[in-house]
Design a protein around this motif. Structure first.
Motif, PDB file in Angstrom:
ATOM      1  N   GLN A  86      82.074  29.184  33.751  1.00 36.40           N
ATOM      2  CA  GLN A  86      81.338  28.373  32.785  1.00 36.40           C
ATOM      3  C   GLN A  86      82.045  27.034  32.615  1.00 36.40           C
ATOM      4  O   GLN A  86      83.209  26.992  32.187  1.00 36.40           O
ATOM      5  N   TRP A  87      81.353  25.953  32.980  1.00 40.09           N
ATOM      6  CA  TRP A  87      81.926  24.628  32.779  1.00 40.09           C
ATOM      7  C   TRP A  87      81.728  24.196  31.324  1.00 40.09           C
ATOM      8  O   TRP A  87      80.678  24.434  30.738  1.00 40.09           O
ATOM      9  N   ARG A  88      82.756  23.570  30.747  1.00 40.11           N
ATOM     10  CA  ARG A  88      82.673  23.100  29.362  1.00 40.11           C
ATOM     11  C   ARG A  88      83.073  21.629  29.304  1.00 40.11           C
ATOM     12  O   ARG A  88      84.199  21.278  29.672  1.00 40.11           O
ATOM     13  N   ASP A  89      82.147  20.795  28.848  1.00 36.89           N
ATOM     14  CA  ASP A  89      82.460  19.372  28.699  1.00 36.89           C
ATOM     15  C   ASP A  89      83.511  19.141  27.629  1.00 36.89           C
ATOM     16  O   ASP A  89      84.291  18.183  27.710  1.00 36.89           O
ATOM     17  N   VAL A  90      83.528  20.013  26.622  1.00 36.18           N
ATOM     18  CA  VAL A  90      84.545  19.940  25.563  1.00 36.18           C
ATOM     19  C   VAL A  90      85.060  21.360  25.323  1.00 36.18           C
ATOM     20  O   VAL A  90      84.304  22.230  24.884  1.00 36.18           O
ATOM     21  N   LEU A  91      86.309  21.573  25.628  1.00 34.26           N
ATOM     22  CA  LEU A  91      86.906  22.886  25.395  1.00 34.26           C
ATOM     23  C   LEU A  91      87.330  23.028  23.940  1.00 34.26           C
ATOM     24  O   LEU A  91      87.652  22.034  23.279  1.00 34.26           O
ATOM     25  N   VAL A 107      90.881  27.009  32.313  1.00 28.13           N
ATOM     26  CA  VAL A 107      91.570  25.887  32.943  1.00 28.13           C
ATOM     27  C   VAL A 107      91.169  24.627  32.191  1.00 28.13           C
ATOM     28  O   VAL A 107      89.982  24.257  32.173  1.00 28.13           O
ATOM     29  N   ALA A 108      92.147  23.977  31.544  1.00 26.61           N
ATOM     30  CA  ALA A 108      91.896  22.793  30.733  1.00 26.61           C
ATOM     31  C   ALA A 108      92.384  21.554  31.463  1.00 26.61           C
ATOM     32  O   ALA A 108      93.489  21.548  32.028  1.00 26.61           O
ATOM     33  N   LEU A 109      91.573  20.506  31.446  1.00 22.97           N
ATOM     34  CA  LEU A 109      91.955  19.225  32.013  1.00 22.97           C
ATOM     35  C   LEU A 109      92.505  18.314  30.910  1.00 22.97           C
ATOM     36  O   LEU A 109      92.251  18.535  29.720  1.00 22.97           O
ATOM     37  N   THR A 110      93.235  17.285  31.307  1.00 30.17           N
ATOM     38  CA  THR A 110      93.824  16.391  30.315  1.00 30.17           C
ATOM     39  C   THR A 110      92.760  15.609  29.547  1.00 30.17           C
ATOM     40  O   THR A 110      93.016  15.117  28.446  1.00 30.17           O
ATOM     41  N   GLY A 111      91.552  15.516  30.091  1.00 27.01           N
ATOM     42  CA  GLY A 111      90.470  14.810  29.405  1.00 27.01           C
ATOM     43  C   GLY A 111      89.775  15.628  28.342  1.00 27.01           C
ATOM     44  O   GLY A 111      88.846  15.136  27.696  1.00 27.01           O
ATOM     45  N   GLY A 112      90.159  16.896  28.179  1.00 30.45           N
ATOM     46  CA  GLY A 112      89.552  17.748  27.160  1.00 30.45           C
ATOM     47  C   GLY A 112      88.457  18.650  27.664  1.00 30.45           C
ATOM     48  O   GLY A 112      87.960  19.504  26.932  1.00 30.45           O
TER      49      GLY A 112
END
Length: 293
Positions: A86-91, A107-112
């Protein structure tokens, strides 16, 4: 279970969102999901995603570290029967809490933004490997050729089948023979080729080998095209809507109108059309046959 077309769509989605982005952290929620320990999952922190590949039903996220660090690390994911992405634009801002829910890894990216891996049910087979080379993952190392690869022609397919003694259904599902085909698309391929799932591979004529190869390529290509550009949440519904026989026991065959039948096994089932595939003769249901003995 996600098969080649759905995993290819997920590869495309992740490639669009991940490549060039920096991983902030990978957080395992279900310890059972992680199948490797060296390097540790924390080694992904601060690494840049350089590419996303697919090996059969496996997703492969390649990462590179800052200058002077070790080479590539690959996060290799196998969704198994009940796993999903599931992709999340905002975690969520807080760390995930272990519990009884379906979340297995985040898996969290630095952009949130980032993605979650989830798994329904109580049988936990979702697998995540962090390795230096995808070939270190046993399931990847044993894969046969990709059926949609440009160099996988009819002669290469025939060479794979030479000497096979199994039935068509089992051969098509064998990942070490051909990568990426599972229970659903093997049913669809055999229906398109008008062949019984129980037909021995060794009994195929040259013309039948050609027909099976063409049905395999066309069925998978059509499914990939249907899945192209869809959000992850719509892929399962799209797969189901595009299936002609698999999962449609009791419904009319879209080709001839005969009733689609089923053969059940201990942990799975197959579907087929008697008129299109078995000369009008129903196949014996193995589960029922055992009860009648």
């Amino acid at each position: 279970m996600p098969e080649l077309p759905e995993v290819e769509a997920l590869r495309e989605l992740l490639g669009e969102h991940l490549v060039g982005q920096e991983i902030a952290r990978a957080l395992p929620v279900a310890i059972s999901v992680l199948k490797t320990y060296d390097p540790p999952l924390g080694a992904l922190d601060g690494r840049e995603v350089t590419g996303v590949a697919r090996h059969g039903k496996f997703l492969d996220i390649a990462t590179a570290g800052p200058a002077g660090t070790a080479g590539e690390l690959h996060l290799v994911i196998h969704l198994a029967r009940a796993g999903w992405l599931q992709w999340r634009d905002v975690l969520p801002s807080g760390p995930p809490r272990p519990g009884k829910g379906p979340l297995a890894l985040r898996v969290a990216l630095t952009g949130g933004d980032g993605f979650d891996l989830t798994e329904a049910g109580t049988t936990k087979r979702l697998a995540v490997h962090l390795v230096r080379d995808p070939a270190e993952v046993p399931g990847v190392a044993r894969l046969g050729p990709d059926p949609l690869a440009g160099d996988f022609d009819r002669d290469a397919f025939a060479a794979l089948l030479a000497g096979e003694r199994r039935r068509l259904k089992g051969a098509l599902r064998d990942q070490s023979l051909i990568a990426g085909i599972g229970n659903a698309y093997s049913d669809e391929i055999l229906h398109a080729a008008r062949m019984s799932p129980f037909k021995p591979v060794g009994n195929l004529t040259e013309d039948e080998t050609t027909a099976l190869y063409e049905a395999m390529r066309a069925t998978l290509r059509e499914a990939v095209e249907r899945s192209h550009g869809l959000a992850a949440g719509r892929l399962k519904a799209e797969k189901k809507s595009g299936l002609r026989v698999h999962g449609r026991t009791g419904e009319p065959c879209p080709v001839c109108g005969d009733t689609i039948r089923e053969v059940s096994f201990s942990d799975s089932s197959l579907q087929y059309c008697p008129t299109c595939q078995t000369g009008g003769k129903p196949l014996a249901d193995r589960r029922l046959s055992r009860l009648l003995k």
